[in-house]
Design an enzyme around this catalytic site. Sequence first.
Site, PDB file in Angstrom:
ATOM      1  N   CYS A 195       0.847  -1.240   0.040  1.00 25.76           N
ATOM      2  CA  CYS A 195      -0.073   0.062   0.026  1.00 25.76           C
ATOM      3  C   CYS A 195       1.063   1.246   0.141  1.00 25.76           C
ATOM      4  CB  CYS A 195      -0.865  -0.115   1.273  1.00 25.76           C
ATOM      5  SG  CYS A 195      -2.064   1.542   1.514  1.00 25.76           S
ATOM      6  N   HIS A 215      -3.814  -3.419 -10.814  1.00 27.87           N
ATOM      7  CA  HIS A 215      -4.558  -1.987 -11.075  1.00 27.87           C
ATOM      8  C   HIS A 215      -4.988  -2.101 -12.340  1.00 27.87           C
ATOM      9  CE1 HIS A 215      -3.203   0.263  -7.395  1.00 27.87           C
ATOM     10  NE2 HIS A 215      -2.147  -0.410  -7.584  1.00 27.87           N
ATOM     11  N   GLU A 248     -10.748   0.839  -4.308  1.00 29.01           N
ATOM     12  CA  GLU A 248      -9.332  -0.140  -4.018  1.00 29.01           C
ATOM     13  C   GLU A 248     -10.120  -1.486  -4.052  1.00 29.01           C
ATOM     14  OE1 GLU A 248      -6.370   1.198  -1.560  1.00 29.01           O
ATOM     15  OE2 GLU A 248      -7.019   3.071  -1.436  1.00 29.01           O
ATOM     16  N   CYS A 266      -4.606   6.603  -2.928  1.00 28.89           N
ATOM     17  CA  CYS A 266      -4.020   5.647  -3.191  1.00 28.89           C
ATOM     18  C   CYS A 266      -2.805   5.605  -3.807  1.00 28.89           C
ATOM     19  CB  CYS A 266      -4.914   4.562  -4.254  1.00 28.89           C
ATOM     20  SG  CYS A 266      -4.244   2.776  -4.567  1.00 28.89           S
ATOM     21  N   GLY A 305      -1.939   3.110  -6.748  1.00 23.00           N
ATOM     22  CA  GLY A 305      -2.974   3.433  -7.756  1.00 23.00           C
ATOM     23  C   GLY A 305      -2.542   4.742  -8.817  1.00 23.00           C
TER      24      GLY A 305
END
Length: 281
Positions: free
Chosen positions: A75, A168, A217, A226, A229
């Site tokens: 993350c 993603h 997410e 994110c 992302g």
Amino acid sequence: MTIKFTKYHGLGNDFILIDNRHQSEPLLTPEQAVELCDRNFGIGADGVIFALPGTPTTDYTMRIFNSDGSEPQMCGNGIRCLAKFIAELENRDQITSPVSYKIDTLAGVITPQLQPDGQVKVDMGLPRLLAKEIPTTLAAADEKVVNIPLEVAGHSWKITCVSMGNPHCITFVEDIAAIKLSEIGPLFEHHSVFPERTNTEFIQVVERNYIKMRVWERGAGATLACGTGACAAVVAGVLTGNCDLIVTVELPGGCLDIEWSNNNQHLYMTGPAQRVFTGEY
């Protein structure tokens, strides 16, 4: 059992940080993490992050449970928060020169660097672009997924797939405000072409070096930011000819600066992480 914790957020993407340095497995089960993340009956967060002992070649290990109990590989916003939390555990009150940590994650070794101005710059490593690395069945295993049509909710979306250690799916749209995220997000996340589900980013290009992004997410739903992302979005923007290599990504919670290096092909993310409060649960 009483759990001491510290709450952090990175652009509104919020996490419960737990000092787990005394043992190599998380103190909590995924089910207990769900309880802590509940915004009505718990502390409230997008996930729980554990600071575990490092390996022979790293300083610390990061494990994270999403608010639904699933475990992502990494993350981006979370690792910035973890870096600030580690500095707090080490009693580093003032950062006068850059301080780096090597963090072992399920996506590999990630290196966040605390900056004297309070920002955290993270070497996010190399993007993975092959279908088998995402993973997705949208293309042959050893092919890239760039501007491939995908039917979702009766509409054909052109998507590009990137893995930053987690999957993603990026699509470029005219107006991100028009996206009904809570309706369309789960349909992308659970689409059959993504065997491990996916994070989904909707991108509006303002300039080649400035984009707006909304994200759904995997395991957490709509969040204010994110980090992985944002990195994936810039990669997708370069691959599709929409973006430069250095881009500011505007998210609902604020902005991240992303650079896809020409020299080593690594992605670098720079953004804030802020301590909110500490407590016992």
